[in-house]
Write a protein that holds these residues in place. Structure first.
Motif, PDB file in Angstrom:
ATOM      1  N   ALA A 180       3.605   3.777   1.496  1.00 10.69           N
ATOM      2  CA  ALA A 180       3.784   5.167   1.912  1.00 10.69           C
ATOM      3  C   ALA A 180       2.610   5.695   2.728  1.00 10.69           C
ATOM      4  O   ALA A 180       2.630   6.838   3.173  1.00 10.69           O
ATOM      5  CB  ALA A 180       4.007   6.062   0.689  1.00 10.69           C
TER       6      ALA A 180
ATOM      7  N   ARG B  97       3.640   2.599   6.232  1.00 12.96           N
ATOM      8  CA  ARG B  97       4.966   2.907   6.782  1.00 12.96           C
ATOM      9  C   ARG B  97       5.238   2.099   8.045  1.00 12.96           C
ATOM     10  O   ARG B  97       6.341   1.594   8.253  1.00 12.96           O
ATOM     11  CB  ARG B  97       5.079   4.404   7.072  1.00 12.96           C
ATOM     12  CG  ARG B  97       5.190   5.262   5.821  1.00 12.96           C
ATOM     13  CD  ARG B  97       5.190   6.742   6.169  1.00 12.96           C
ATOM     14  NE  ARG B  97       5.213   7.568   4.978  1.00 12.96           N
ATOM     15  CZ  ARG B  97       6.311   8.088   4.434  1.00 12.96           C
ATOM     16  NH1 ARG B  97       7.484   7.855   4.980  1.00 12.96           N
ATOM     17  NH2 ARG B  97       6.243   8.843   3.344  1.00 12.96           N
TER      18      ARG B  97
ATOM     19  N   ASP C 105       4.756   1.612  -3.772  1.00  8.94           N
ATOM     20  CA  ASP C 105       3.652   2.557  -3.715  1.00  8.94           C
ATOM     21  C   ASP C 105       3.604   3.320  -5.024  1.00  8.94           C
ATOM     22  O   ASP C 105       4.555   3.283  -5.814  1.00  8.94           O
ATOM     23  CB  ASP C 105       3.808   3.529  -2.536  1.00  8.94           C
ATOM     24  CG  ASP C 105       2.459   4.029  -2.020  1.00  8.94           C
ATOM     25  OD1 ASP C 105       1.693   4.590  -2.830  1.00  8.94           O
ATOM     26  OD2 ASP C 105       2.171   3.855  -0.833  1.00  8.94           O
TER      27      ASP C 105
ATOM     28  N   ASP D 294       3.757   6.458  -5.475  1.00 10.54           N
ATOM     29  CA  ASP D 294       4.913   7.349  -5.390  1.00 10.54           C
ATOM     30  C   ASP D 294       5.396   7.361  -3.947  1.00 10.54           C
ATOM     31  O   ASP D 294       4.797   6.746  -3.078  1.00 10.54           O
ATOM     32  CB  ASP D 294       4.593   8.767  -5.892  1.00 10.54           C
ATOM     33  CG  ASP D 294       3.403   9.377  -5.168  1.00 10.54           C
ATOM     34  OD1 ASP D 294       3.129   8.977  -4.024  1.00 10.54           O
ATOM     35  OD2 ASP D 294       2.734  10.246  -5.756  1.00 10.54           O
ATOM     36  N   LYS D 295       6.502   7.990  -3.691  1.00  7.85           N
ATOM     37  CA  LYS D 295       7.118   8.095  -2.366  1.00  7.85           C
ATOM     38  C   LYS D 295       7.652   6.757  -1.842  1.00  7.85           C
ATOM     39  O   LYS D 295       8.028   6.654  -0.674  1.00  7.85           O
ATOM     40  CB  LYS D 295       6.153   8.701  -1.341  1.00  7.85           C
ATOM     41  CG  LYS D 295       5.729  10.120  -1.677  1.00  7.85           C
ATOM     42  CD  LYS D 295       4.864  10.711  -0.585  1.00  7.85           C
ATOM     43  CE  LYS D 295       4.462  12.138  -0.933  1.00  7.85           C
ATOM     44  NZ  LYS D 295       3.563  12.723   0.103  1.00  7.85           N
TER      45      LYS D 295
ATOM     46  N   GLU E  17      11.208   7.199  -0.752  1.00 10.71           N
ATOM     47  CA  GLU E  17      11.317   7.914   0.521  1.00 10.71           C
ATOM     48  C   GLU E  17      11.186   6.942   1.691  1.00 10.71           C
ATOM     49  O   GLU E  17      11.942   6.999   2.664  1.00 10.71           O
ATOM     50  CB  GLU E  17      10.220   8.982   0.586  1.00 10.71           C
ATOM     51  CG  GLU E  17      10.133   9.764   1.868  1.00 10.71           C
ATOM     52  CD  GLU E  17       8.949  10.717   1.856  1.00 10.71           C
ATOM     53  OE1 GLU E  17       8.086  10.602   2.755  1.00 10.71           O
ATOM     54  OE2 GLU E  17       8.881  11.569   0.939  1.00 10.71           O
TER      55      GLU E  17
ATOM     56  N   ASP F  68       8.335   2.493  -7.242  1.00 12.86           N
ATOM     57  CA  ASP F  68       7.077   3.156  -7.574  1.00 12.86           C
ATOM     58  C   ASP F  68       6.271   2.233  -8.483  1.00 12.86           C
ATOM     59  O   ASP F  68       6.759   1.788  -9.520  1.00 12.86           O
ATOM     60  CB  ASP F  68       7.339   4.492  -8.278  1.00 12.86           C
ATOM     61  CG  ASP F  68       7.920   5.540  -7.333  1.00 12.86           C
ATOM     62  OD1 ASP F  68       7.771   5.375  -6.110  1.00 12.86           O
ATOM     63  OD2 ASP F  68       8.519   6.519  -7.811  1.00 12.86           O
TER      64      ASP F  68
END
Length: 502
Positions: free
Chosen positions: A254, A259, A276, A278-279, A282, A298
Motif C-alpha cells: 500500500a 502500489r 500490507d 492495512d489497506k 484497497e 492484511d
C-alpha cells in the motif's frame, strides 16, 4: 443469484507413452510437460480442485510440485495402451468428489500434451458451457482441409471418394465450416457426464481456438515444434519480461512504491497478492478492476506464523508462488521519534523498525522460499536502500523536511537495510541449487513527500540531476522478478541515478 458454481479440473496422464517414453514429465522449456497444464488450470482461477490422474509416480510427483491439489493413482486397467480416456476421467471425478466431499457442477479436462492453450481459452470454454444450454463443450481449430472438397475416404475395393459426397456443395464458400478437434479442453455439466459419460451429446458446442494454440505433442518432433512456438530460447517465453501465469506476493503493497510494484507485475500478467498492515484490500481491488485476479491480505510481517499463513492463503487462492517481493518498511509508531538523533534514539523504535525491515523479510522468505525450492523455481526480490550501502550526506538535510517536519536518515534505517543485503546473499547461496534466485533492489532517493529544499540538495548529489520516481524502481523490479534476469542471483541492483558513482 444462486450459489457460485463448483468446478473440478482433471488432467489425465499415463506413464506408458510409446512414441516418446516419459513424455508427460519430459522437460519443455525447463519444466515437465505435465506442469504446463497444471499451471494453466491454476492461472485460470476457476477451480476448487485440480486433480491429476496417473499410473506413474513420477508424473504425480511433478504434478504435485506444479501445484496440483489432488493426486489420483489410476487403476492399471484404465492405464493400458488401449484404454479410453473417458473412463479415466470418470474415475478421477468420482475419486475427487469422494476425497473432497464435494459435488461439482462443472467438469473440465485438460489434455496434458496441449501446452499452447492459454488460461483465457480455459475461461472462455467454461463460460460457453455455463452460459448456454449445452451438456458439453469441446475445443477445435479451423480445419485446413474440408470433407466437402479435399478429404477423401478409402473404400474397401481400393478406390477413393470425397468424404461427404452428394451434398450439392460446389463452392468452398458454400461449405459449412469444419474444425479439427484439438483435444485440448473438454467441459461438461457434471450431471450429464455422470449419467452418460461421453464426449458428444446432441447439444455439444465448440469453442474455437486458433491453430497456433492447438498443436498437440505426440512425437519428439512435436516437442521441438512447440518449443520453437513458445520461445526463441530455452527457459523463457518469447518475451522474457512476460509474467503470465505467475503468482507474485508484494509486502508493503500500500506504500508509494508498493502500489507501483504491484501494478507493474500485474501489467505483465502476474496474479498479485498485495500484503500490507492495512489497506491491502484497497490495493487488490484496484488491481482486480484493471487486470483480473488479485487478492489483498492484511499482514504484520513481524508475526512469523502469520507470514506462513499468508503464503498458504495465497497459494490456495492464486496458485504456487513464483515471485516474492519483500518490500515492507517501517518508521515506527511515532514518525517524530524516527527522526531523533543518534544520542537520544529510542530502543523501542529501533527494535520495531528492525522487526519490520529485517525480521519481516526473513519470515516471508522462510514461508515462501521452501515452497519455491520444492518446485525448482522462484524469484525473491528484497528492497534495500541507498543508505544500506552508503552513509548519508548529512549536508543535504539542512532545511529539509518530510511531511512538514525536519528529517534525516536514522542509523536504524541504514543498519536494517544493510542487513537486507547480507540476508539476500545468504539466501541466494542457500536456495540457488534448487533454482530459487534471491536479489536486492536498492532504490536511491524517491520523491515521496519531501520539501523542495531536500529535492534540490539531493538532486545536486546525483549525476543524473534528479530524484527517482516509482517507475524507475518498478522496471528494475520487473527485471529481477522475470526471466530476463534468470542467471542473476545474490546481486544488488542499485537504481540511484549514479549517486553511488561519485
Amino acid at each position: 443469484m444462486g450459489a457460485p458454481l463448483k468446478r473440478l479440473c482433471t488432467i489425465c496422464a499415463r506413464g506408458g507413452s510409446k512414441g516418446v517414453p516419459g513424455k508427460n514429465i519430459r522437460p519443455l522449456l525447463g519444466k515437465p510437460l505435465i506442469a504446463w497444464s497444471v499451471e494453466q488450470a491454476l492461472s485460470s482461477g476457476l477451480f476448487e480442485c485440480i486433480a491429476v490422474s496417473s499410473d506413474d509416480a513420477g508424473i504425480l510427483d511433478a504434478a504435485k510440485k506444479a501445484g496440483a491439489y489432488l493426486l489420483i493413482e489410476r487403476p492399471p486397467e484404465l492405464a493400458t495402451d488401449h484404454s479410453a480416456k473417458v473412463p479415466a476421467i470418470l474415475h478421477a471425478v468420482s475419486t475427487a468428489e469422494s476425497s473432497t466431499n464435494t459435488k461439482f457442477d462443472t467438469l473440465v479436462d485438460l489434455d496434458a500434451t496441449s501446452p499452447l492453450r492459454s488460461e483465457l481459452d480455459i475461461i472462455k470454454a467454461v463460460e460457453l458451457l455455463e452460459a448456454g444450454h449445452c451438456e458439453s463443450v469441446i475445443t477445435g481449430s479451423p480445419a485446413r482441409r474440408s470433407p466437402y472438397f479435399n478429404l477423401v475416404e478409402l473404400q474397401p475395393n481400393g478406390t477413393v471418394q470425397i468424404s461427404k459426397p452428394g451434398t450439392g456443395v460446389v463452392r468452398r464458400q458454400d461449405a459449412p465450416p469444419t474444425f479439427d478437434m484439438n483435444a485440448s479442453i473438454y467441459v461438461w455439466r457434471r450431471d450429464a457426464f455422470i449419467q452418460n459419460p461421453s464426449v458428444f451429446y446432441p447439444t455439444t458446442m465448440l469453442y474455437k481456438m486458433p491453430e497456433e494454440r492447438s498443436h498437440d505433442i505426440d512425437t519428439a518432433l512435436d516437442f521441438k515444434i512447440v518449443e520453437l512456438m513458445m520461445a526463441p530460447q530455452r527457459g523463457g517465453s518469447a518475451d522474457p519480461f512476460d509474467l503470465s501465469g505467475r503468482v507474485a506476493i508484494v509486502t508493503g503493497a500500500a506504500g508509494i512504491l508498493g502500489r507501483r510494484f504491484c501494478e507493474i507485475l500485474a501489467v505483465r500478467g502476474a496474479r498479485v497478492a498485495a500484503l500490507d498492515l492495512d489497506k491491502a484490500g484497497e490495493v487488490a481491488a484496484e488491481l482486480k478492476d484493471k487486470f483480473g485476479a488479485a487478492i489483498g491480505i492484511d499482514l504484520d510481517v513481524t508475526d512469523q506464523s502469520a507470514c506462513r499463513d499468508a503464503v498458504e492463503q495465497v497459494e490456495s487462492l492464486l496458485g504456487p508462488v513464483d515471485i516474492l517481493h519483500n518490500n515492507a518498511a517501517s518508521k515506527g509508531p511515532d514518525l517524530a521519534r524516527f527522526f531523533d538523533p543518534v544520542e537520544s534514539f529510542s530502543a523501542d523504535v529501533w527494535r520495531r523498525v528492525v522487526q519490520v525491515n529485517l525480521d519481516g523479510y526473513f519470515f516471508m522468505a522462510q514461508a515462501a522460499g521452501p515452497r519455491m525450492a520444492s518446485r525448482g523455481r522462484g524469484s525473491i526480490v528484497q528492497t534495500c536502500s541507498i543508505y544500506g550501502i552508503l552513509g548519508p550526506d548529512q549536508r543535504i538535510y539542512e532545511g529539509s523536511e518530510y511531511l512538514g517536519m525536519p528529517i534525516n536518515t536514522p542509523a536504524v534505517y541504514s543498519a536494517s537495510k544493510a542487513g537486507v543485503c547480507g540476508l539476500t546473499k545468504y539466501l541466494a547461496t542457500y536456495w540457488g541449487a534448487q533454482g530459487v534466485r534471491v536479489n536486492t533492489l536498492t532504490p536511491g532517493g524517491v520523491e515521496s513527500g519531501q520539501n523542495e529544499e531536500f529535492s534540490r540538495r539531493y538532486s545536486a548529489r546525483v549525476p543524473l540531476g534528479r530524484m527517482g520516481t516509482p517507475d524507475d524502481m518498478a522496471y528494475a523490479l520487473l527485471y529481477l522478478a522475470s526471466d530476463a534476469s534468470r542467471y542473476v542471483t545474490g546481486h544488488n541492483l542499485v537504481v540511484d541515478g549514479g549517486l553511488s558513482a561519485w
